[in-house]
Write an enzyme that holds these catalytic residues in place. Structure first.
Site, PDB file in Angstrom:
ATOM      1  CB  SER A  10      -0.886   0.009   1.247  1.00 30.46           C
ATOM      2  OG  SER A  10      -1.405   1.317   1.431  1.00 30.46           O
ATOM      3  CG  HIS A  35      -3.989  -1.631  -1.342  1.00 29.44           C
ATOM      4  ND1 HIS A  35      -5.115  -2.397  -1.564  1.00 29.44           N
ATOM      5  CD2 HIS A  35      -4.308  -0.789  -0.326  1.00 29.44           C
ATOM      6  CE1 HIS A  35      -6.071  -2.045  -0.722  1.00 29.44           C
ATOM      7  NE2 HIS A  35      -5.618  -1.057   0.040  1.00 29.44           N
ATOM      8  CG  ASP A  37      -5.128   2.438   1.134  1.00 30.80           C
ATOM      9  OD1 ASP A  37      -6.073   1.630   1.091  1.00 30.80           O
ATOM     10  OD2 ASP A  37      -3.985   2.133   1.509  1.00 30.80           O
ATOM     11  CG  MET A  39      -8.327   7.130   2.832  1.00 20.68           C
ATOM     12  SD  MET A  39      -7.478   7.120   4.418  1.00 20.68           S
ATOM     13  CE  MET A  39      -6.531   5.593   4.284  1.00 20.68           C
ATOM     14  CG  HIS A  68      -9.385   0.132   0.052  1.00 23.08           C
ATOM     15  ND1 HIS A  68      -8.718  -0.049   1.247  1.00 23.08           N
ATOM     16  CD2 HIS A  68     -10.714   0.126   0.358  1.00 23.08           C
ATOM     17  CE1 HIS A  68      -9.594  -0.149   2.228  1.00 23.08           C
ATOM     18  NE2 HIS A  68     -10.810  -0.036   1.725  1.00 23.08           N
ATOM     19  CG  MET A  70     -11.319   3.275   2.627  1.00 19.83           C
ATOM     20  SD  MET A  70      -9.695   3.265   3.421  1.00 19.83           S
ATOM     21  CE  MET A  70      -8.646   3.290   1.962  1.00 19.83           C
ATOM     22  CG  MET A 139     -11.535  -2.682   5.699  1.00 15.73           C
ATOM     23  SD  MET A 139     -10.031  -2.334   4.762  1.00 15.73           S
ATOM     24  CE  MET A 139      -9.044  -1.432   5.957  1.00 15.73           C
ATOM     25  CG  ASP A 177      -6.122  -2.782   3.583  1.00 13.23           C
ATOM     26  OD1 ASP A 177      -5.011  -2.499   4.070  1.00 13.23           O
ATOM     27  OD2 ASP A 177      -6.798  -1.987   2.896  1.00 13.23           O
TER      28      ASP A 177
END
Ligand code: DX5
Ligand code: ZN
Length: 226
Positions: A10, A35, A37, A39, A68, A70, A139, A177
């Protein structure tokens, strides 16, 4: 179920001032996915990257980008992240009342759909859609930050989802994760996970990215013997 173990570093924990080098280091070290992330400061209390960064990472690696989301309004942003180069696009079950439609939307846009569950969400919450997704992400910390401690209780959920996937004869990938490193990798694999996201354990490792990835992979394989 006889899938290889995959490691997905990540970039949340990478040195962002040298992101291209960090991604190449991970690729050279044998990472399977990168990966990313995303957000939004609303679904989770942190803000990270947008499509622009996904697009930039796309230009420096041939590895699949495991994105991913979020974020609170995933449906609105699906086309942007797929256009930016996401290969796998994973959305939170808690972020939408219309997961089935959202999954089709991701597939039609040209990416492999994934669904993810927060630590407080039970496996049963995705039972109606497990055969529609290519990846399930458990998660193992509360989403929002890297470097948090692995939540032990989530191991049972990994095992539940492994049973559900095998029962449905699905070959969807089961990914974990949060808090994954040499001490937890074997246990999540023993519970049934096959794709391991790791941020701090890869990019903050004093021994360097390459050796960190090898150590996590070795630890992960011990889980297959249990
Ligand atoms: C957390 C993110 C993770 C994070 C994992 O919200 O979804 O991908 O980067 O970080 P570590 O491996 O450091 O727990
Ligand atoms: Zn993540």
């Amino acid at each position: 179920m006889n899938q290889p173990i995959k490691i997905a570093p990540s970039i949340l924990s990478a040195d962002i001032t040298h992101l291209a080098d960090e991604v190449r280091r991970a690729e050279d070290a044998g990472a399977d996915y990168i990966h990313v992330d995303i957000m939004d400061g609303n679904f989770v209390p942190n803000i990270t990257f947008g499509p622009l960064v996904v697009k930039a990472v796309r230009t420096v690696t041939d590895l699949p980008l495991d994105v991913h989301l979020m974020i609170s309004d995933p449906a609105f942003y699906v086309p942007r992240f797929v256009d930016a180069g996401a290969d796998i696009l994973t959305v939170h079950i808690e972020a939408t009342p219309h997961a089935h439609r959202l999954i089709q939307q991701i597939r039609e846009a040209g990416a492999r759909p994934g669904i993810t569950l927060n630590p407080s969400t039970p496996a049963i919450a995705i039972s109606e859609i497990i055969t529609d997704v290519d990846l399930i992400l458990v998660m193992t910390v509360n989403p929002g930050f890297g470097g948090q401690a692995f939540i032990e209780r989530t191991l049972d959920k990994v095992a539940d989802l492994r049973r559900m996937l095998d029962g449905a004869r699905s070959d969807a990938e089961l990914e974990v994760d949060g808090g994954i490193g040499p001490l937890t990798a074997g246990r999540v694999v023993a519970a049934g996970a096959r794709v391991l996201v790791a941020g701090a354990a890869v990019f903050d490792a004093p021994e360097g990215v390459s050796s960190a990835i090898s150590t996590i992979r070795e630890a992960a394989y011990t889980g297959l013997e249990r």
